[in-house]
Design an enzyme around this catalytic site. Structure first.
Site, mmCIF file in Angstrom:
data_model
loop_
_atom_site.group_PDB
_atom_site.id
_atom_site.type_symbol
_atom_site.label_atom_id
_atom_site.label_comp_id
_atom_site.label_asym_id
_atom_site.label_seq_id
_atom_site.Cartn_x
_atom_site.Cartn_y
_atom_site.Cartn_z
ATOM 1 N N HIS A 59 -1.596 31.642 3.206
ATOM 2 C CA HIS A 59 -2.398 32.893 3.693
ATOM 3 C C HIS A 59 -2.501 34.096 2.742
ATOM 4 O O HIS A 59 -3.663 34.456 2.680
ATOM 5 C CB HIS A 59 -1.766 33.321 5.096
ATOM 6 C CG HIS A 59 -2.407 34.385 5.865
ATOM 7 N ND1 HIS A 59 -3.964 34.199 6.263
ATOM 8 C CD2 HIS A 59 -2.314 35.611 6.269
ATOM 9 C CE1 HIS A 59 -4.415 35.194 6.752
ATOM 10 N NE2 HIS A 59 -3.438 36.111 6.771
ATOM 11 N N HIS A 116 -10.376 38.470 1.573
ATOM 12 C CA HIS A 116 -9.920 38.115 2.871
ATOM 13 C C HIS A 116 -11.398 37.992 3.813
ATOM 14 O O HIS A 116 -11.961 39.148 3.981
ATOM 15 C CB HIS A 116 -8.907 38.842 3.468
ATOM 16 C CG HIS A 116 -8.206 38.393 4.591
ATOM 17 N ND1 HIS A 116 -8.769 37.378 5.323
ATOM 18 C CD2 HIS A 116 -7.141 38.699 5.375
ATOM 19 C CE1 HIS A 116 -7.964 36.922 6.221
ATOM 20 N NE2 HIS A 116 -7.083 38.161 6.414
ATOM 21 N N CYS A 141 -7.636 36.405 11.954
ATOM 22 C CA CYS A 141 -7.643 35.764 10.736
ATOM 23 C C CYS A 141 -7.352 34.271 10.724
ATOM 24 O O CYS A 141 -7.425 33.505 9.908
ATOM 25 C CB CYS A 141 -6.627 36.302 9.684
ATOM 26 S SG CYS A 141 -6.703 38.141 9.550
#
Length: 388
Positions: free
Chosen positions: A284, A318, A153
């Site tokens: 995040h 995401h 990520c």
């Protein structure tokens, strides 16, 4: 800069959705999986063939990941007015980030591998996580350094950091940096095995958060040295960057948030800033039990009083390897328009930290915005963008 996500196909469209708190998370129409009917996704609202046709390429020669990457990279290149000669010059670099790459074609490659009489699969060359960067390099005939980051990520945040370092060390004059990921059975099944996919729209930093929603998207920035961009349209400065590996667990950060803490601290050091200089954080904020609590713990460690923060994953889902670049664009929009966008679906703060994200659209005076991207294996990266 260029971008495509579930909430828009340009920077302006993405901003419009953020300003009006319109999420792109819902039922997928084009992603074919056993979980399509069960889980919400941040899916781009077009079939692969339609997107390819708009770009003037055949969908049979490119994966969905390739096509999303081309959509965003072409926007960025056009926005920067880069000529063909500049693209082919040895001082122009292309740095990508991806987790999925060609893995969206796992079923096709598996079928080929099991077909009798098949000596090799045409899908094999498109399967790696670097395939989409190679596709862009060939399409634009990029002449300089080409590289791909696959740090989960934090992939495209690392691509931007690496691009800035290429410029700083005189190894490039222009860098096209960003990332892409498309929805893939491989990643959906993997995240489902970790039991961190939510059956409802995600709720970053909420006490009752149930997990994340997977999304897809792409974003690219064109980076240049300040002295080379004096006469050009400049959105923001890449002021600082920091990367840290806490090596605590394959898919979790430590309870103290060591990796997030050190990546944010290093970003401040390279920027020459103090914690109190940060006006806003694009967190995040995955809405998983581990991330939101440890990211909050890290913010409380670093900042005497944590600045305003929010998670835009409640809009896009995401986007994995694309998340760092997507949220870099959002951070730049924060600075460009002097505004912050709210986290969606937040109700009650986490008991152990008590932190509340921004819950409504606000006009704010912003000089420095931090963007956090934390990957599997504890690979954590923080970027700082500053107003020009």
């Amino acid at each position: 800069m260029g971008i495509i996500t579930a909430i828009g196909e340009t920077a302006d469209e993405n901003r419009n959705s953020l300003v009006h708190a319109r999420t792109g998370i819902g039922k997928a129409r084009f992603f074919n999986s056993r979980y399509t009917a069960q889980l919400p996704f941040g899916e781009i609202n077009h079939a692969t063939a339609f997107l390819a046709e708009r770009l003037g390429i055949g969908s049979h020669i490119a994966t969905r990941t390739d096509i999303l990457a081309l959509h965003a990279a072409k926007q960025a290149i056009d926005d920067a007015l880069l000529s063909e000669n500049e693209l082919t010059d040895s001082t122009t670099a292309l740095i990508g980030g991806s987790t999925v790459g060609g893995m969206c074609l796992t079923d096709e490659m598996y079928a080929d591998a099991n077909a009798t009489g098949t000596s090799s699969s045409p899908y094999l060359t498109s399967y790696s996580n670097s395939a989409n960067t190679s596709f862009l390099r060939r399409y634009f005939n990029i002449g300089g350094i080409t590289n791909t980051f696959n740090t989960a990520c934090s992939s495209s945040a690392n691509a931007i950091m690496y691009g800035a370092r290429l410029l700083k060390n005189g190894l490039a004059k222009k860098v096209i940096a960003g990332g892409v990921d498309s929805l893939s059975k491989y990643t959906v099944n993997g995240f489902n095995a970790l039991m961190i996919l939510a059956g409802e729209p995600c709720r970053p930093f909420d006490l009752e958060r149930k997990g994340l929603n997977l999304g897809e998207g792409a974003a690219f920035l064109v980076l240049e040295r300040e002295e080379d961009a004096a006469e050009k349209k400049v959105y923001a400065e890449v002021k600082g960057y920091g990367n840290s590996n806490d090596a605590f667990h394959p898919s979790s950060t430590s309870p103290e948030g060591d990796g997030p803490y050190w990546s944010m601290k290093k970003a401040l050091e390279t920027a020459g800033l103090q914690p109190g200089d940060i006006d806003f954080i694009n967190a995040h904020g995955t809405a998983t039990e581990n991330n939101d609590e440890t990211e909050s713990a890290a913010m409380l460690r670093l900042f005497d009083r944590p600045p305003a923060f929010a998670s835009t994953k409640s809009y896009t889902g995401h986007t994995l390897g694309a998340a760092g670049a997507v949220e870099a664009v959002y951070s730049i929009l924060n600075l460009q328009y002097q505004e912050v966008y709210p986290s969606l679906h937040f109700n009650v703060p986490i008991t152990t930290t008590g932190l509340k994200p921004v819950m409504q659209y606000e006009q704010r005076s912003l000089n420095h915005v931090m963007s956090n991207s934390f990957g599997f294996g504890g690979n954590c990266t923080s970027l700082i963008f500053s107003k020009i």
